[in-house]
Design a protein around this motif. Structure first.
Motif, PDB file in Angstrom:
ATOM      1  N   GLY A 103     -15.203   4.362 -14.529  1.00 40.09           N
ATOM      2  CA  GLY A 103     -13.811   3.994 -14.007  1.00 40.09           C
ATOM      3  C   GLY A 103     -14.098   4.153 -12.415  1.00 40.09           C
ATOM      4  O   GLY A 103     -12.932   3.943 -11.850  1.00 40.09           O
ATOM      5  N   LEU A 104     -15.444   4.273 -11.946  1.00 39.75           N
ATOM      6  CA  LEU A 104     -15.552   4.616 -10.421  1.00 39.75           C
ATOM      7  C   LEU A 104     -15.010   3.161  -9.820  1.00 39.75           C
ATOM      8  O   LEU A 104     -14.394   3.279  -8.743  1.00 39.75           O
ATOM      9  CB  LEU A 104     -16.737   5.054 -10.177  1.00 39.75           C
ATOM     10  CG  LEU A 104     -17.067   5.027  -8.858  1.00 39.75           C
ATOM     11  CD1 LEU A 104     -15.952   6.275  -8.163  1.00 39.75           C
ATOM     12  CD2 LEU A 104     -18.487   5.859  -8.598  1.00 39.75           C
ATOM     13  N   GLY A 105     -15.253   2.110 -10.253  1.00 37.01           N
ATOM     14  CA  GLY A 105     -14.941   0.790  -9.667  1.00 37.01           C
ATOM     15  C   GLY A 105     -13.514   0.780  -9.479  1.00 37.01           C
ATOM     16  O   GLY A 105     -13.033   0.242  -8.361  1.00 37.01           O
ATOM     17  N   ARG A 106     -12.806   1.022 -10.571  1.00 36.31           N
ATOM     18  CA  ARG A 106     -11.266   0.674 -10.582  1.00 36.31           C
ATOM     19  C   ARG A 106     -10.704   1.864  -9.536  1.00 36.31           C
ATOM     20  O   ARG A 106      -9.865   1.459  -8.738  1.00 36.31           O
ATOM     21  CB  ARG A 106     -10.990   1.118 -12.025  1.00 36.31           C
ATOM     22  CG  ARG A 106      -9.311   0.823 -12.066  1.00 36.31           C
ATOM     23  CD  ARG A 106      -8.900   0.633 -13.438  1.00 36.31           C
ATOM     24  NE  ARG A 106      -9.438  -0.321 -14.169  1.00 36.31           N
ATOM     25  CZ  ARG A 106      -9.209  -1.604 -14.225  1.00 36.31           C
ATOM     26  NH1 ARG A 106      -8.164  -1.967 -13.448  1.00 36.31           N
ATOM     27  NH2 ARG A 106      -9.768  -2.428 -14.893  1.00 36.31           N
ATOM     28  N   THR A 107     -11.199   2.899  -9.653  1.00 36.83           N
ATOM     29  CA  THR A 107     -10.839   4.214  -8.738  1.00 36.83           C
ATOM     30  C   THR A 107     -10.946   3.632  -7.259  1.00 36.83           C
ATOM     31  O   THR A 107     -10.207   3.550  -6.406  1.00 36.83           O
ATOM     32  CB  THR A 107     -11.612   5.256  -8.703  1.00 36.83           C
ATOM     33  OG1 THR A 107     -11.318   5.965 -10.301  1.00 36.83           O
ATOM     34  CG2 THR A 107     -11.340   6.241  -7.823  1.00 36.83           C
ATOM     35  N   LEU A 108     -12.319   3.083  -6.863  1.00 35.10           N
ATOM     36  CA  LEU A 108     -12.674   2.442  -5.410  1.00 35.10           C
ATOM     37  C   LEU A 108     -11.602   1.330  -5.115  1.00 35.10           C
ATOM     38  O   LEU A 108     -11.137   1.271  -3.980  1.00 35.10           O
ATOM     39  CB  LEU A 108     -13.950   1.969  -5.290  1.00 35.10           C
ATOM     40  CG  LEU A 108     -15.045   3.135  -5.263  1.00 35.10           C
ATOM     41  CD1 LEU A 108     -16.499   2.805  -5.627  1.00 35.10           C
ATOM     42  CD2 LEU A 108     -14.988   3.958  -4.000  1.00 35.10           C
ATOM     43  N   LEU A 109     -11.376   0.553  -6.142  1.00 36.40           N
ATOM     44  CA  LEU A 109     -10.765  -0.699  -5.939  1.00 36.40           C
ATOM     45  C   LEU A 109      -9.032  -0.123  -5.339  1.00 36.40           C
ATOM     46  O   LEU A 109      -8.437  -0.740  -4.635  1.00 36.40           O
ATOM     47  CB  LEU A 109     -10.505  -1.606  -7.034  1.00 36.40           C
ATOM     48  CG  LEU A 109      -9.639  -2.906  -6.988  1.00 36.40           C
ATOM     49  CD1 LEU A 109     -10.311  -3.692  -5.946  1.00 36.40           C
ATOM     50  CD2 LEU A 109      -9.895  -3.601  -8.306  1.00 36.40           C
ATOM     51  N   GLY A 110      -8.479   0.807  -6.271  1.00 34.01           N
ATOM     52  CA  GLY A 110      -7.338   1.453  -6.152  1.00 34.01           C
ATOM     53  C   GLY A 110      -7.317   1.849  -4.729  1.00 34.01           C
ATOM     54  O   GLY A 110      -6.301   1.937  -4.137  1.00 34.01           O
ATOM     55  N   VAL A 111      -8.292   2.799  -4.287  1.00 33.28           N
ATOM     56  CA  VAL A 111      -8.229   3.618  -3.046  1.00 33.28           C
ATOM     57  C   VAL A 111      -8.120   2.491  -1.794  1.00 33.28           C
ATOM     58  O   VAL A 111      -7.197   2.450  -0.863  1.00 33.28           O
ATOM     59  CB  VAL A 111      -9.574   4.387  -2.876  1.00 33.28           C
ATOM     60  CG1 VAL A 111      -9.705   4.806  -1.580  1.00 33.28           C
ATOM     61  CG2 VAL A 111      -9.446   5.488  -3.858  1.00 33.28           C
ATOM     62  N   ALA A 112      -8.924   1.435  -2.073  1.00 33.43           N
ATOM     63  CA  ALA A 112      -8.911   0.373  -0.904  1.00 33.43           C
ATOM     64  C   ALA A 112      -7.386  -0.432  -0.966  1.00 33.43           C
ATOM     65  O   ALA A 112      -7.118  -0.634   0.031  1.00 33.43           O
ATOM     66  CB  ALA A 112     -10.091  -0.678  -1.291  1.00 33.43           C
ATOM     67  N   GLU A 113      -6.922  -0.582  -2.014  1.00 28.41           N
ATOM     68  CA  GLU A 113      -5.506  -1.219  -2.279  1.00 28.41           C
ATOM     69  C   GLU A 113      -4.408  -0.596  -1.642  1.00 28.41           C
ATOM     70  O   GLU A 113      -3.592  -0.883  -0.664  1.00 28.41           O
ATOM     71  CB  GLU A 113      -5.294  -1.714  -3.638  1.00 28.41           C
ATOM     72  CG  GLU A 113      -6.042  -2.797  -4.390  1.00 28.41           C
ATOM     73  CD  GLU A 113      -5.872  -3.172  -5.742  1.00 28.41           C
ATOM     74  OE1 GLU A 113      -5.082  -2.460  -6.288  1.00 28.41           O
ATOM     75  OE2 GLU A 113      -6.587  -3.985  -6.217  1.00 28.41           O
ATOM     76  N   GLU A 114      -4.324   0.909  -1.809  1.00 32.09           N
ATOM     77  CA  GLU A 114      -3.613   1.799  -1.549  1.00 32.09           C
ATOM     78  C   GLU A 114      -3.493   1.855   0.112  1.00 32.09           C
ATOM     79  O   GLU A 114      -2.748   1.846   0.863  1.00 32.09           O
ATOM     80  CB  GLU A 114      -3.599   3.080  -2.227  1.00 32.09           C
ATOM     81  CG  GLU A 114      -3.205   3.161  -3.574  1.00 32.09           C
ATOM     82  CD  GLU A 114      -3.373   4.547  -4.090  1.00 32.09           C
ATOM     83  OE1 GLU A 114      -3.504   5.618  -3.474  1.00 32.09           O
ATOM     84  OE2 GLU A 114      -3.418   4.473  -5.515  1.00 32.09           O
TER      85      GLU A 114
END
Length: 177
Positions: A103-114
């Motif tokens: 789930g790291l890719g999803r976490t990184l994507l969420g961090v960038a979006e936020e």
């Protein structure tokens, strides 16, 4: 696992590990703008060249660490033109092959979006190799396919591949500017 935004000094401290991540990602077949095999010195130089953009606020870079080792990164590139300050490009989302499937890719994507929303960004865009594993991530995270460009970029092996363009609308939590 969480991600931390890097300033210029932190980027310099992590440049060797970021270069290792870039080499690992390209060697793993990800089409992120480089051909395989990617020379480590070239990867170090590429990351080193990003420092000025980080300092200027044109690029934001996050790194995810596992036991003090960089295992993932994502960046936002901010345009410099007055008519485009509401948007940013998501670039170089990478996860080390040893850290995939957690789930790291999803976490990184969420961090960038936020972070983009907090910076007043209301529109993100990106491109990725068509039919790549990354497409599943973007599709499942609510990104919208804008279209496909044939023969857009060479994959790490040098073969021309199509690229899918994506965008995602955000609700800004701070004014752009």
């Amino acid at each position: 696992m969480s991600a931390s935004r890097l300033d210029e000094a932190q980027l310099a401290e992590c440049v060797e590990e970021l270069a290792g991540l870039l080499v690992n990602t390209v060697d793993g077949g990800a089409s992120i703008g480089f051909l395989a095999p990617l020379d480590r010195a070239a990867a170090v130089a590429w990351w080193t060249e990003r420092a000025a953009a980080v300092t200027a606020g044109q690029l934001a870079v996050w790194a995810a660490f596992d036991d003090h080792r960089v295992v993932g990164t994502v960046s936002l590139a901010f345009p410099d033109k007055p008519n485009s300050r509401h948007r940013a490009e998501l670039v170089k989302l990478m996860v080390h092959r040893s850290a995939r499937g957690r789930g790291l890719g999803r976490t990184l994507l969420g961090v960038a979006e936020e972070a983009a929303a907090a910076a007043g960004i209301t529109l993100l865009h990106l491109d990725t190799e068509t039919d790549s594993p990354a497409e599943r991530l973007y599709d499942s995270a609510g990104w919208v396919r804008a279209g496909v460009i044939p023969d857009y970029a060479a994959d790490p092996g040098g073969k021309l591949r199509p690229t899918t363009l994506y965008y995602k609308r955000l609700t800004a939590t701070a004014p752009a500017g």
